[in-house]
Design a protein around this motif. Structure first.
Motif, PDB file in Angstrom:
ATOM      1  N   SER A  22       0.813  -1.203   0.000  1.00  0.00           N
ATOM      2  CA  SER A  22       0.000   0.000   0.000  1.00  0.00           C
ATOM      3  C   SER A  22       0.854   1.264   0.000  1.00  0.00           C
ATOM      4  N   ALA A  23       2.057   1.199   0.549  1.00  0.00           N
ATOM      5  CA  ALA A  23       2.936   2.369   0.566  1.00  0.00           C
ATOM      6  C   ALA A  23       3.361   2.756  -0.846  1.00  0.00           C
ATOM      7  N   SER A  24       3.465   1.773  -1.751  1.00  0.00           N
ATOM      8  CA  SER A  24       3.910   2.074  -3.105  1.00  0.00           C
ATOM      9  C   SER A  24       2.772   2.587  -3.980  1.00  0.00           C
ATOM     10  N   ASP A  25       1.542   2.669  -3.445  1.00  0.00           N
ATOM     11  CA  ASP A  25       0.409   3.186  -4.206  1.00  0.00           C
ATOM     12  C   ASP A  25       0.350   4.703  -4.174  1.00  0.00           C
ATOM     13  N   SER A  26       1.253   5.337  -3.475  1.00  0.00           N
ATOM     14  CA  SER A  26       1.263   6.787  -3.375  1.00  0.00           C
ATOM     15  C   SER A  26       2.595   7.330  -3.871  1.00  0.00           C
ATOM     16  N   ALA A  27       2.533   8.470  -4.505  1.00  0.00           N
ATOM     17  CA  ALA A  27       3.768   9.121  -4.949  1.00  0.00           C
ATOM     18  C   ALA A  27       4.411   9.891  -3.807  1.00  0.00           C
ATOM     19  N   THR A  99      -5.575   5.608 -11.631  1.00  0.00           N
ATOM     20  CA  THR A  99      -4.816   4.825 -10.674  1.00  0.00           C
ATOM     21  C   THR A  99      -3.332   5.135 -10.774  1.00  0.00           C
ATOM     22  N   ASN A 100      -2.753   5.609  -9.671  1.00  0.00           N
ATOM     23  CA  ASN A 100      -1.319   5.919  -9.588  1.00  0.00           C
ATOM     24  C   ASN A 100      -0.865   6.966 -10.598  1.00  0.00           C
ATOM     25  N   LYS A 101      -1.771   7.883 -10.959  1.00  0.00           N
ATOM     26  CA  LYS A 101      -1.446   8.966 -11.894  1.00  0.00           C
ATOM     27  C   LYS A 101      -1.985  10.277 -11.348  1.00  0.00           C
ATOM     28  N   TRP A 102      -1.240  11.343 -11.590  1.00  0.00           N
ATOM     29  CA  TRP A 102      -1.639  12.684 -11.201  1.00  0.00           C
ATOM     30  C   TRP A 102      -1.318  13.608 -12.373  1.00  0.00           C
ATOM     31  N   ALA A 103      -2.166  14.606 -12.619  1.00  0.00           N
ATOM     32  CA  ALA A 103      -1.978  15.483 -13.784  1.00  0.00           C
ATOM     33  C   ALA A 103      -2.468  16.895 -13.473  1.00  0.00           C
ATOM     34  N   VAL A 120       2.492  13.140 -13.434  1.00  0.00           N
ATOM     35  CA  VAL A 120       3.370  12.095 -12.910  1.00  0.00           C
ATOM     36  C   VAL A 120       2.603  10.783 -12.857  1.00  0.00           C
ATOM     37  N   ALA A 121       3.346   9.679 -12.921  1.00  0.00           N
ATOM     38  CA  ALA A 121       2.746   8.347 -12.821  1.00  0.00           C
ATOM     39  C   ALA A 121       3.730   7.415 -12.131  1.00  0.00           C
ATOM     40  N   LEU A 122       3.214   6.644 -11.195  1.00  0.00           N
ATOM     41  CA  LEU A 122       4.036   5.616 -10.556  1.00  0.00           C
ATOM     42  C   LEU A 122       4.204   4.455 -11.526  1.00  0.00           C
ATOM     43  N   ILE A 123       5.426   3.933 -11.626  1.00  0.00           N
ATOM     44  CA  ILE A 123       5.694   2.776 -12.471  1.00  0.00           C
ATOM     45  C   ILE A 123       6.544   1.776 -11.682  1.00  0.00           C
ATOM     46  N   GLU A 124       6.631   0.589 -12.218  1.00  0.00           N
ATOM     47  CA  GLU A 124       7.431  -0.487 -11.612  1.00  0.00           C
ATOM     48  C   GLU A 124       7.118  -0.668 -10.126  1.00  0.00           C
ATOM     49  N   GLY A 126       5.709   1.189  -7.988  1.00  0.00           N
ATOM     50  CA  GLY A 126       5.922   2.332  -7.120  1.00  0.00           C
ATOM     51  C   GLY A 126       7.366   2.639  -6.812  1.00  0.00           C
ATOM     52  N   SER A 127       8.297   1.918  -7.433  1.00  0.00           N
ATOM     53  CA  SER A 127       9.717   2.187  -7.175  1.00  0.00           C
ATOM     54  C   SER A 127      10.254   3.321  -8.043  1.00  0.00           C
ATOM     55  N   LYS A 128       9.503   3.684  -9.091  1.00  0.00           N
ATOM     56  CA  LYS A 128       9.907   4.764  -9.990  1.00  0.00           C
ATOM     57  C   LYS A 128       8.720   5.683 -10.242  1.00  0.00           C
ATOM     58  N   LEU A 129       9.046   6.935 -10.545  1.00  0.00           N
ATOM     59  CA  LEU A 129       8.033   7.938 -10.842  1.00  0.00           C
ATOM     60  C   LEU A 129       8.375   8.574 -12.180  1.00  0.00           C
ATOM     61  N   GLU A 130       7.467   8.454 -13.137  1.00  0.00           N
ATOM     62  CA  GLU A 130       7.635   9.083 -14.443  1.00  0.00           C
ATOM     63  C   GLU A 130       7.103  10.502 -14.333  1.00  0.00           C
ATOM     64  N   VAL A 131       7.966  11.494 -14.513  1.00  0.00           N
ATOM     65  CA  VAL A 131       7.614  12.906 -14.344  1.00  0.00           C
ATOM     66  C   VAL A 131       7.725  13.594 -15.695  1.00  0.00           C
ATOM     67  N   SER A 132       6.643  14.249 -16.122  1.00  0.00           N
ATOM     68  CA  SER A 132       6.642  14.939 -17.413  1.00  0.00           C
ATOM     69  C   SER A 132       6.318  16.409 -17.223  1.00  0.00           C
ATOM     70  N   GLY A 133       6.995  17.230 -18.002  1.00  0.00           N
ATOM     71  CA  GLY A 133       6.716  18.658 -18.057  1.00  0.00           C
ATOM     72  C   GLY A 133       6.515  19.051 -19.501  1.00  0.00           C
ATOM     73  N   CYS A 134       5.442  19.807 -19.785  1.00  0.00           N
ATOM     74  CA  CYS A 134       5.103  20.136 -21.173  1.00  0.00           C
ATOM     75  C   CYS A 134       4.787  21.615 -21.348  1.00  0.00           C
ATOM     76  N   ILE A 135       5.167  22.131 -22.499  1.00  0.00           N
ATOM     77  CA  ILE A 135       4.700  23.423 -22.992  1.00  0.00           C
ATOM     78  C   ILE A 135       4.031  23.102 -24.318  1.00  0.00           C
ATOM     79  N   ALA A 136       2.740  23.373 -24.405  1.00  0.00           N
ATOM     80  CA  ALA A 136       1.937  23.004 -25.578  1.00  0.00           C
ATOM     81  C   ALA A 136       2.093  21.500 -25.807  1.00  0.00           C
TER      82      ALA A 136
END
Length: 148
Positions: A22-27, A99-103, A120-124, A126-136
């Motif tokens: 359950s701890a890995s379900d949160s960023a 699930t395990n995604k925030w935007a 952001v999205a939890l992957i693997e 919950g051991s990794k966090l995919e972080v994206s930043g976008c302009i347009a």
């Protein structure tokens, strides 16, 4: 009495496994940021989750900086201008988006002084966090590692 004790001993590993899953379900937690250009660990960021589910993150420690020790956000504008990067909030208002995604949040790149739309999205598990930043439609992504 002996049977109850044995049952408790057998149940303990399952209980511990349940807590760790359950701890890995949160960023929320501490993350090592990895520079997408160099592959090197740049900082430790602590992400917290508010009662309404939104995430925010602040820099706990800068490990790698072109400015050397104690870098400041010299390219930032407004209240962050020339402020220390350590302790600075760089991620805010991320809202749950599945699930395990925030935007729909914002991320600050202190090296460039620019803010971007973020998700952001939890992957693997919950051991990794995919972080994206976008302009347009132009986006950059980094994979952060959970700091144990």
């Amino acid at each position: 009495m002996r049977t109850t004790f044995k049952t408790l001993l057998l149940a303990l590993p399952l209980l511990v496994a349940g807590f760790s899953a359950s701890a890995s379900d949160s960023a929320a937690g501490r993350w090592r940021t990895i520079d997408d250009e160099t592959g090197r660990v740049k900082s430790i960021v602590e992400i917290t989750q508010a009662a309404n589910g939104t995430l925010s993150g602040r820099v706990l420690q800068v490990l790698q900086s072109a400015q050397g020790p104690n870098p400041v956000c010299s390219k930032c504008e407004g209240t962050n201008k020339d402020k220390p990067i350590q302790g600075m909030t760089i991620l805010w208002n991320l809202r749950p988006d599945g699930t395990n995604k925030w935007a729909n949040g914002t991320i600050l790149d202190p090296a460039k002084g620019k803010t971007y739309s973020s998700k952001v999205a939890l992957i693997e598990n919950g051991s990794k966090l995919e972080v994206s930043g976008c302009i347009a439609f132009i986006c950059r992504s980094q994979t952060w590692l959970r700091d144990q």
